[in-house]
Design a protein around this motif. Structure first.
Motif, PDB file in Angstrom:
ATOM      1  N   LEU A 123       0.723  -1.285  -0.040  1.00 42.31           N
ATOM      2  CA  LEU A 123      -0.019  -0.022  -0.087  1.00 42.31           C
ATOM      3  C   LEU A 123       0.905   1.285   0.025  1.00 42.31           C
ATOM      4  CD1 LEU A 123      -2.913  -1.199   2.242  1.00 42.31           C
ATOM      5  CD2 LEU A 123      -2.965  -0.881   0.017  1.00 42.31           C
ATOM      6  N   ALA A 124       2.019   1.335   0.571  1.00 45.30           N
ATOM      7  CA  ALA A 124       2.791   2.301   0.562  1.00 45.30           C
ATOM      8  C   ALA A 124       3.626   2.564  -0.616  1.00 45.30           C
ATOM      9  CB  ALA A 124       4.014   2.098   1.896  1.00 45.30           C
ATOM     10  N   ALA A 125       3.890   1.571  -1.470  1.00 44.23           N
ATOM     11  CA  ALA A 125       4.326   1.649  -2.987  1.00 44.23           C
ATOM     12  C   ALA A 125       3.198   2.312  -3.895  1.00 44.23           C
ATOM     13  CB  ALA A 125       4.650   0.190  -3.386  1.00 44.23           C
ATOM     14  N   GLN A 126       2.034   1.686  -3.636  1.00 44.03           N
ATOM     15  CA  GLN A 126       0.862   2.231  -4.352  1.00 44.03           C
ATOM     16  C   GLN A 126       0.793   3.789  -3.822  1.00 44.03           C
ATOM     17  OE1 GLN A 126      -2.578  -0.308  -3.860  1.00 44.03           O
ATOM     18  NE2 GLN A 126      -1.783  -1.854  -5.268  1.00 44.03           N
ATOM     19  N   ALA A 127       0.772   4.187  -2.997  1.00 47.28           N
ATOM     20  CA  ALA A 127       0.556   5.477  -2.545  1.00 47.28           C
ATOM     21  C   ALA A 127       1.540   6.524  -3.336  1.00 47.28           C
ATOM     22  CB  ALA A 127       0.340   5.639  -1.048  1.00 47.28           C
ATOM     23  N   ALA A 128       2.666   5.821  -3.484  1.00 43.90           N
ATOM     24  CA  ALA A 128       3.935   6.462  -3.970  1.00 43.90           C
ATOM     25  C   ALA A 128       3.825   6.539  -5.600  1.00 43.90           C
ATOM     26  CB  ALA A 128       5.263   6.242  -3.664  1.00 43.90           C
ATOM     27  N   GLY A 129       2.465   5.675  -5.941  1.00 35.13           N
ATOM     28  CA  GLY A 129       2.578   5.570  -7.534  1.00 35.13           C
ATOM     29  C   GLY A 129       3.206   4.542  -8.219  1.00 35.13           C
ATOM     30  N   LYS A 130       3.663   3.790  -7.153  1.00 34.94           N
ATOM     31  CA  LYS A 130       4.415   2.326  -7.812  1.00 34.94           C
ATOM     32  C   LYS A 130       3.523   1.303  -8.168  1.00 34.94           C
ATOM     33  CE  LYS A 130       8.204   4.960  -7.282  1.00 34.94           C
ATOM     34  NZ  LYS A 130       8.677   5.648  -8.633  1.00 34.94           N
ATOM     35  N   ARG A 131       3.767   0.439  -9.228  1.00 31.37           N
ATOM     36  CA  ARG A 131       3.022  -0.690  -9.525  1.00 31.37           C
ATOM     37  C   ARG A 131       3.762  -2.024  -8.835  1.00 31.37           C
ATOM     38  NH1 ARG A 131       3.303  -0.694 -15.020  1.00 31.37           N
ATOM     39  NH2 ARG A 131       5.249  -2.285 -15.044  1.00 31.37           N
ATOM     40  N   VAL A 132       3.389  -2.805  -7.837  1.00 29.92           N
ATOM     41  CA  VAL A 132       3.555  -3.953  -7.422  1.00 29.92           C
ATOM     42  C   VAL A 132       3.509  -4.958  -8.196  1.00 29.92           C
ATOM     43  CG1 VAL A 132       3.961  -5.367  -5.356  1.00 29.92           C
ATOM     44  CG2 VAL A 132       3.783  -2.854  -5.026  1.00 29.92           C
ATOM     45  N   LYS A 133       4.632  -5.602  -8.692  1.00 31.31           N
ATOM     46  CA  LYS A 133       4.706  -6.652  -9.379  1.00 31.31           C
ATOM     47  C   LYS A 133       4.819  -8.024  -8.574  1.00 31.31           C
ATOM     48  CE  LYS A 133       4.988  -8.819 -13.625  1.00 31.31           C
ATOM     49  NZ  LYS A 133       4.279  -8.903 -14.863  1.00 31.31           N
ATOM     50  N   LEU A 134       5.783  -8.061  -7.802  1.00 26.67           N
ATOM     51  CA  LEU A 134       6.034  -9.214  -7.158  1.00 26.67           C
ATOM     52  C   LEU A 134       6.186  -9.014  -5.653  1.00 26.67           C
ATOM     53  CD1 LEU A 134       8.779 -11.472  -8.682  1.00 26.67           C
ATOM     54  CD2 LEU A 134       8.980 -10.898  -6.242  1.00 26.67           C
ATOM     55  N   LEU A 135       5.740  -9.981  -4.816  1.00 24.86           N
ATOM     56  CA  LEU A 135       6.249 -10.593  -3.408  1.00 24.86           C
ATOM     57  C   LEU A 135       7.022 -11.130  -3.338  1.00 24.86           C
ATOM     58  CD1 LEU A 135       2.451 -10.460  -2.107  1.00 24.86           C
ATOM     59  CD2 LEU A 135       3.715  -8.527  -2.700  1.00 24.86           C
ATOM     60  N   ALA A 136       8.125 -11.040  -2.570  1.00 28.59           N
ATOM     61  CA  ALA A 136       9.215 -11.844  -2.359  1.00 28.59           C
ATOM     62  C   ALA A 136       9.356 -12.415  -1.186  1.00 28.59           C
ATOM     63  CB  ALA A 136      10.638 -11.288  -2.880  1.00 28.59           C
ATOM     64  N   PRO A 137       8.508 -13.143  -0.616  1.00 26.30           N
ATOM     65  CA  PRO A 137       8.738 -13.754   0.855  1.00 26.30           C
ATOM     66  C   PRO A 137       9.892 -14.284   1.273  1.00 26.30           C
ATOM     67  CG  PRO A 137       7.121 -14.924  -0.312  1.00 26.30           C
ATOM     68  CD  PRO A 137       7.471 -13.679  -1.014  1.00 26.30           C
ATOM     69  N   VAL A 138      10.663 -14.519   2.196  1.00 23.27           N
ATOM     70  CA  VAL A 138      11.751 -15.027   2.654  1.00 23.27           C
ATOM     71  C   VAL A 138      11.534 -16.265   3.714  1.00 23.27           C
ATOM     72  CG1 VAL A 138      14.347 -14.757   3.593  1.00 23.27           C
ATOM     73  CG2 VAL A 138      13.255 -13.100   1.708  1.00 23.27           C
ATOM     74  N   HIS A 139      11.912 -17.304   3.481  1.00 21.68           N
ATOM     75  CA  HIS A 139      11.837 -18.321   4.438  1.00 21.68           C
ATOM     76  C   HIS A 139      12.947 -18.285   5.357  1.00 21.68           C
ATOM     77  CE1 HIS A 139       8.161 -19.528   2.439  1.00 21.68           C
ATOM     78  NE2 HIS A 139       8.674 -20.160   1.733  1.00 21.68           N
ATOM     79  N   LEU A 140      13.087 -17.178   6.220  1.00 24.65           N
ATOM     80  CA  LEU A 140      14.288 -16.974   7.140  1.00 24.65           C
ATOM     81  C   LEU A 140      14.719 -17.980   8.193  1.00 24.65           C
ATOM     82  CD1 LEU A 140      16.452 -14.589   7.605  1.00 24.65           C
ATOM     83  CD2 LEU A 140      14.936 -14.007   9.528  1.00 24.65           C
ATOM     84  N   ASN A 141      15.796 -18.431   7.910  1.00 23.32           N
ATOM     85  CA  ASN A 141      16.395 -19.433   9.034  1.00 23.32           C
ATOM     86  C   ASN A 141      15.957 -20.870   8.659  1.00 23.32           C
ATOM     87  OD1 ASN A 141      17.683 -17.501  10.424  1.00 23.32           O
ATOM     88  ND2 ASN A 141      15.888 -16.922  11.536  1.00 23.32           N
ATOM     89  N   GLY A 142      15.294 -21.180   7.638  1.00 19.33           N
ATOM     90  CA  GLY A 142      14.499 -22.342   7.351  1.00 19.33           C
ATOM     91  C   GLY A 142      13.023 -22.360   7.596  1.00 19.33           C
ATOM     92  N   GLN A 143      12.419 -21.173   8.319  1.00 19.73           N
ATOM     93  CA  GLN A 143      10.930 -21.342   8.418  1.00 19.73           C
ATOM     94  C   GLN A 143      10.120 -20.583   7.884  1.00 19.73           C
ATOM     95  OE1 GLN A 143       9.020 -21.246  13.225  1.00 19.73           O
ATOM     96  NE2 GLN A 143      10.665 -19.536  12.673  1.00 19.73           N
ATOM     97  N   THR A 144       8.888 -21.083   7.695  1.00 16.31           N
ATOM     98  CA  THR A 144       8.096 -20.359   6.645  1.00 16.31           C
ATOM     99  C   THR A 144       7.408 -19.341   7.430  1.00 16.31           C
ATOM    100  OG1 THR A 144       6.316 -22.123   6.931  1.00 16.31           O
ATOM    101  CG2 THR A 144       7.648 -22.285   4.983  1.00 16.31           C
ATOM    102  N   GLY A 145       6.953 -18.378   6.763  1.00 22.09           N
ATOM    103  CA  GLY A 145       5.798 -17.301   7.424  1.00 22.09           C
ATOM    104  C   GLY A 145       4.554 -17.863   7.169  1.00 22.09           C
ATOM    105  N   ASP A 146       3.757 -17.544   6.239  1.00 17.21           N
ATOM    106  CA  ASP A 146       2.506 -17.844   5.991  1.00 17.21           C
ATOM    107  C   ASP A 146       2.280 -17.841   4.425  1.00 17.21           C
ATOM    108  OD1 ASP A 146      -0.393 -18.197   5.458  1.00 17.21           O
ATOM    109  OD2 ASP A 146      -0.980 -16.339   6.645  1.00 17.21           O
ATOM    110  N   PRO A 147       2.636 -19.098   3.754  1.00 12.87           N
ATOM    111  CA  PRO A 147       2.700 -18.999   2.392  1.00 12.87           C
ATOM    112  C   PRO A 147       1.274 -18.917   1.801  1.00 12.87           C
ATOM    113  CG  PRO A 147       3.988 -20.605   3.233  1.00 12.87           C
ATOM    114  CD  PRO A 147       3.519 -19.989   4.458  1.00 12.87           C
TER     115      PRO A 147
END
Length: 407
Positions: A123-147
């Motif tokens: 939403l911050a990117a959209q407010a700045a007029g940017k088009r979000v193409k991709l989300l890049a979640p990172v499975h940090l330390n080997g643990q997933t977030g919420d795929p």
């Protein structure tokens, strides 16, 4: 009589056995050092192991991210959402393609970007007029977030998910119905990227891979991996040059149809990778045991707590992270790390928030505040973790840490 000093325990290292050496030696004695059968064999073995329809091997985890972002069409005018806590490559791969980056906050107890964090950045990117193409979640330390939640978020905003699973080969997670999914199988992401650096779950020296469920995406990855060129007659555009008078493709002919790179992996790397894959389940089990042991031994130590656990995530732990209240204990992390090193214990910090780096301070799209990332960074310390580590080594590490902290 002098006693033998205890061996130095690095925070991570490869585990190489005689069968790994034999696999590499066999390639060195054969006809192919690169572009040969060991490459195809590794891709098949990797896809089979993580239940992915397709896998493309490449030179590094960084090149895997670059290939994946390129394959989904990231380019100038696009914006990519990246967690503030990650290695530089997750963000840098977007810049290689001319895209912009907005950084999302993370959970302070796990370091993971969750859907709410990603949406705030989006939403911050959209407010700045940017088009979000991709989300890049990172499975940090080997643990997933919420795929599952991340896939739903991407769908709502017309974005795609490319997972940075460079820490998470062998990790699985449960969906809302209790169905288990292996990271990389493609249930909730367009593409998934892996790394096979020596400190990762399996080692290829250097190496990476991208898994997908789409033959079209797989074809794009392969073209981008090798200079953007193809030898497939069905893709040739210069028919006047490509085909002989009898209608057959000229045997020497190839075309560059995209802007690619030389991101190929060698047979030497892939022979080692295939041998290591055969031991992946054992490596994962050993890492889980050691992290559980750390958690038990660190319980009750003042000012120290283990990494937060995500419900439904079954991590193939890449790092053993302790969260330490250095300020509350009246010390600082650098002093603790130096004191541990003096006792033969290696440690590391994963990671300083990427938007704090000078390059990204000047170039990132203005995003939300990152108090969770700052809190995680201020307390995280990676302790030794690798399959050859013995239970007694973990006991020694924790005893040293307690001594250094005055606990």
């Amino acid at each position: 009589m002098t006693s033998t000093p205890a061996p130095f325990l690095p925070y991570g290292r490869q585990t190489i056995d005689d069968d790994d050496i034999a696999a590499v030696t066999q390639v060195l004695r054969g006809d192919w050092l690169t572009g040969g059968p060991a490459v195809n064999a590794f891709e098949r073995a990797l896809a089979d192991h993580i239940q992915a329809p397709l896998a493309v091997v490449c030179s590094t985890g960084t090149s895997a991210l670059h290939l994946a972002y390129g394959a989904v069409g990231v380019g100038e005018g696009d914006c990519v959402v990246v967690p503030a806590i990650t290695f530089l490559a997750t963000a840098n791969a977007a810049r290689y393609l001319g895209a912009e980056v907005v950084f999302a906050d993370v959970d302070p107890d796990t370091g993971l970007m969750m859907p709410a964090h990603a949406e705030a950045a989006l939403l911050a990117a959209q407010a700045a007029g940017k088009r979000v193409k991709l989300l890049a979640p990172v499975h940090l330390n080997g643990q997933t977030g919420d795929p599952v939640g991340m896939a739903e978020l991407a769908s709502r905003y017309g974005a795609v998910v490319v997972e940075d699973a460079c820490h998470a080969l062998g990790t699985s997670y449960l969906d809302a119905e209790g169905v288990s999914h292996l990271v990389g199988a493609g249930a909730h992401a367009e593409l998934t990227c892996f790394s096979f650096h020596p400190v990762k779950t399996i080692a290829m020296g250097e190496g990476g891979a991208v898994t997908s469920t789409s033959p079209e995406m797989d074809q794009s990855l392969r073209i981008l991996r090798s200079h953007g060129m193809t030898r497939d007659p069905a893709l040739f555009q210069r028919r006047d040059l490509a085909f002989a008078a009898d209608g057959q493709a000229n045997p020497w002919y190839y075309e560059m149809i995209a802007e690619g790179n030389n991101y190929r992996a060698t047979d030497i790397q892939c022979a080692l990778g295939t041998s290591q894959l055969q031991k992946l389940d054992g490596f994962v089990a050993r890492r889980r045991h050691l992290v559980d042991l750390y958690q038990d031994l660190l319980a009750g130590v003042p000012g120290v707590r283990p990494l937060g656990r995500v419900a439904g995530s079954m991590p193939a732990w890449h790092l053993a992270v302790a969260l330490i209240d250095f300020d509350g204990l009246g010390t600082d992390r650098a002093a603790v790390m130096r004191a541990l090193a003096a006792q033969g214990i290696g440690s590391q910090v994963h990671y300083m928030p990427v938007p704090w780096h000078p390059y990204w301070q000047e170039r990132a799209v203005a995003g939300p505040a990152i108090p969770g990332a700052e809190a995680y960074y201020r307390q995280c310390l990676s302790l030794p973790l690798y399959p050859a580590l013995q239970d007694a080594d973990v006991v020694r590490v924790v005893a040293s840490l307690k001594s250094v902290l005055g606990a």
